[in-house]
Scaffold this motif. Structure first.
Motif, PDB file in Angstrom:
ATOM      1  N   SER A 422       0.832  -1.213   0.000  1.00 44.76           N
ATOM      2  CA  SER A 422       0.000   0.000   0.000  1.00 44.76           C
ATOM      3  C   SER A 422       0.864   1.259   0.000  1.00 44.76           C
ATOM      4  CB  SER A 422      -0.935   0.000   1.211  1.00 44.76           C
ATOM      5  OG  SER A 422      -0.201  -0.096   2.421  1.00 44.76           O
ATOM      6  N   SER A 423       1.963   1.214   0.733  1.00 51.69           N
ATOM      7  CA  SER A 423       2.872   2.363   0.776  1.00 51.69           C
ATOM      8  C   SER A 423       3.554   2.575  -0.562  1.00 51.69           C
ATOM      9  CB  SER A 423       3.926   2.164   1.870  1.00 51.69           C
ATOM     10  OG  SER A 423       3.319   2.033   3.131  1.00 51.69           O
ATOM     11  N   LEU A 424       3.996   1.470  -1.169  1.00 51.67           N
ATOM     12  CA  LEU A 424       4.652   1.582  -2.471  1.00 51.67           C
ATOM     13  C   LEU A 424       3.705   2.176  -3.504  1.00 51.67           C
ATOM     14  CD1 LEU A 424       7.104  -0.877  -4.102  1.00 51.67           C
ATOM     15  CD2 LEU A 424       5.256   0.041  -5.460  1.00 51.67           C
ATOM     16  N   LYS A 425       2.458   1.742  -3.475  1.00 50.58           N
ATOM     17  CA  LYS A 425       1.462   2.242  -4.427  1.00 50.58           C
ATOM     18  C   LYS A 425       1.292   3.754  -4.302  1.00 50.58           C
ATOM     19  CE  LYS A 425      -3.375   1.581  -5.804  1.00 50.58           C
ATOM     20  NZ  LYS A 425      -4.643   0.844  -5.511  1.00 50.58           N
ATOM     21  N   ASN A 430       2.762   9.320  -6.308  1.00 46.12           N
ATOM     22  CA  ASN A 430       3.040  10.724  -5.979  1.00 46.12           C
ATOM     23  C   ASN A 430       4.487  11.137  -6.243  1.00 46.12           C
ATOM     24  OD1 ASN A 430       0.463  11.853  -4.709  1.00 46.12           O
ATOM     25  ND2 ASN A 430       0.678   9.904  -3.650  1.00 46.12           N
ATOM     26  N   GLY A 431       5.215  10.323  -6.999  1.00 47.27           N
ATOM     27  CA  GLY A 431       6.567  10.687  -7.414  1.00 47.27           C
ATOM     28  C   GLY A 431       7.568  10.764  -6.296  1.00 47.27           C
ATOM     29  N   GLN A 432       7.402   9.939  -5.261  1.00 42.96           N
ATOM     30  CA  GLN A 432       8.293   9.996  -4.107  1.00 42.96           C
ATOM     31  C   GLN A 432       9.278   8.829  -4.044  1.00 42.96           C
ATOM     32  OE1 GLN A 432       6.280  11.028  -0.378  1.00 42.96           O
ATOM     33  NE2 GLN A 432       4.540  11.788  -1.556  1.00 42.96           N
ATOM     34  N   LEU A 433       9.344   8.042  -5.129  1.00 38.08           N
ATOM     35  CA  LEU A 433      10.302   6.943  -5.203  1.00 38.08           C
ATOM     36  C   LEU A 433      11.176   7.131  -6.440  1.00 38.08           C
ATOM     37  CD1 LEU A 433       7.986   3.880  -4.374  1.00 38.08           C
ATOM     38  CD2 LEU A 433       9.523   5.102  -2.818  1.00 38.08           C
TER      39      LEU A 433
END
Length: 546
Positions: A422-425, A430-433
């Motif tokens: 869920s966090s990865l999704k 949101n462009g945070q990875l």
């Protein structure tokens, strides 16, 4: 059953257990009719089902359920060809912008007390008008409302004629209409139940809703008035019922299958892959007498993605992105980590099985070239120890660690960060990875659906372009493909676009997945298709090989 217990446990059975098994088999034989139409097809859904309302059929578990209960204007066969369903014929006119559907007049909704005469009624064009208006209703907030984004208007011309007009030509539109989102639902029943229609579904499909104890069991019964027939004129479906359980993990599911308590298992999980398959992807000898395995291409590309607006030098570098693409052997990875199930992604993002696929435009293992590019990056940037962080979930940790080890041999450090799905999704959207693992399963069988991930107007979170890849030539070809009605020319455009993506390398395709299905030997007619849709209307079950 006896053979299965022997093969699965590989243990000697005591006389007591032998007697118990014989009694069980005899009781099964007495309780089940010899008529194959009077049997129940049993499977487990470890992902659970969240809704039986087709407007919310987003996940595969929900789609499998609603596919048995509902029909739309058209449907997809196992060859991914659009076939008639409630619409017996259709015409496309006005430069491929107007679709006129001619409906059958013999299709009945499942019985319900809200219908007056005979507790049912025939489907009319106005039912599709209601169903599609409901789909795009903002108050309903259906995840499938996007299916109608290219639709200008639709209306019932009369009881048997339904017309849809598009804003612009879109060759994949018929494929979109096969999605369960576009199923017909009866207005009076939907309005009566409101949000509880999710657990009180009434459709026209081969099976009708009987009972649903959430997290426990779902039961569907044969629709005695179903309109489709087989090639010999026999009414479908053959089965009497479908029973779905909800054991939460794949290992328990496989144990139930091995013991003969369910008839079907889909997919390959690490918990049992080595138990049932050889490293070459073949059934082990102790299963061949009792189990059938079918496999075929799956429109699912597993990949690693870079966020192209990242401030990290290594992510910004095309050379580093190419180093990773060149630095590991995909076929070896599939052999050791998936027992040979899957197709090494040496092509582009478009998976094998779709027009536009080309296995010459991607990357093959080349450690020498990878080292050369890495040394060039070091000289240009003065970064002596390049490093990039790859974010993944626990389910794919073994793949990421394999790539980590292979790239370490070349001189590039990959740091693997494991977080919940869920966090990865959310972070990916949101462009945070900077660098992440992902997959894309086709919403509909057209390569346009895959290439939409690289169209600049689809930047996440408002679209599926998670990498924020932007290329003017790509955008121009993408928009041109919308208007191209010649399938061969459209396929050529798709390949050109895919090639542009691979040259820039915002992604690292890992493998094109395969559908793998295991059934008991007494199951016949369960086909396979590249979107992994479960069709049970032509399945037969005998009492042989219990």
């Amino acid at each position: 059953m006896l053979k299965q217990i022997l093969s699965f446990r590989s243990l000697k059975i005591s006389k007591l257990i032998f007697v118990i098994v014989l009694i069980y088999i005899q009781s099964c034989a007495k309780s089940v009719s010899n008529n194959s139409e009077n049997l129940v097809f049993r499977y487990n859904e470890h992902r659970n089902i969240s809704s039986l309302d087709p407007a919310f059929s987003k996940d595969l578990a929900d789609i499998w359920g609603t596919n048995q209960i509902f029909n739309g204007l058209v449907q997809m066969n196992d060859k991914l060809e659009v076939q008639p369903a409630i619409a017996k014929t259709w015409q496309i006119s006005d430069s491929a912008k107007t679709y006129t559907f001619n409906l059958r007049d013999d299709i009945l909704f499942h019985k319900h007390h809200l219908f007056e005469k005979d507790s049912t009624r025939t489907v009319k064009a106005s039912d599709f008008e209601f169903s599609l208006n409901r789909l795009k209703d903002e108050k309903l907030a259906s995840p499938g409302s996007w299916v109608l984004n290219k639709v200008d208007k639709f209306y019932a011309a009369n009881d048997s004629t339904f017309i849809i007009k598009l804003k612009q030509s879109f060759p994949a539109f018929l494929g979109l209409l096969t999605m369960k989102y576009c199923s017909v639902v009866p207005k009076e029943v939907v309005e009566y139940y409101g949000t509880e229609f999710r657990s009180n579904p009434i459709g026209t499909g081969p099976f009708r809703f009987k009972r649903w104890e959430e997290n426990v069991k779902l039961v569907l019964r044969k629709n005695q008035h179903y309109f489709e027939k087989d090639s010999k004129g026999k009414q479908l479906p053959y089965l009497e019922a479908i029973a779905v359980t909800f054991l939460p993990d794949k290992q328990s599911e496989f144990l139930q299958f091995a013991q003969g308590n369910i008839d079907f298992v889909s997919g390959l999980d690490a918990s049992y892959k080595d138990e049932i398959l050889t490293t070459e992807g073949e059934l082990k000898s102790n299963y061949t007498e009792d189990v059938n395995m079918i496999r075929g291409p799956y429109l699912n590309t597993e990949y690693l993605g870079f966020f192209m607006e990242s401030q990290v030098n290594e992510v910004q570098s095309q050379k580093i992105r190419q180093v990773i693409n060149l630095g590991f052997e995909r076929k070896k990875m599939i052999t050791y980590l998936r027992n040979g199930i899957g197709i090494a992604a040496n092509g582009g993002f478009i998976p094998k099985g779709l027009p536009g696929f080309d296995d010459t435009i991607g990357y093959y293992y080349n450690s020498k070239k990878a080292k050369e590019l890495l040394n060039q990056f070091k000289k240009e940037t003065n970064v002596s120890q390049p490093k990039v962080t790859l974010t993944t979930t626990s389910n794919y940790l073994n793949f990421c660690e394999y790539i980590q080890r292979e790239l370490q041999k070349i001189g590039l450090e990959i740091v693997v960060d494991v977080i919940p799905a869920s966090s990865l999704k959310d972070l990916k959207a949101n462009g945070q990875l900077d660098f992440f693992r992902a997959s894309w399963i086709a919403d509909y069988p057209d390569a346009e659906n895959y290439l939409s991930l690289y169209y600049s107007k689809n930047f996440a979170p408002n679209g599926p372009n998670y990498t924020h890849f932007k290329n003017e030539t790509f955008d121009r070809l993408y928009e041109k493909a919308y208007l191209e009605t010649n399938s061969e020319k459209r396929s050529e455009l798709y390949t050109k676009m895919d090639s542009l993506v691979m040259q820039s390398a915002p992604i690292i395709p890992l493998f094109y997945d395969e559908v793998v299905r295991f059934t008991r030997k007494n199951i016949e007619g369960l086909g396979i298709n590249a979107i992994n849709l479960l069709n049970l209307k032509k399945v037969k079950k005998s009492i042989n090989n219990l």
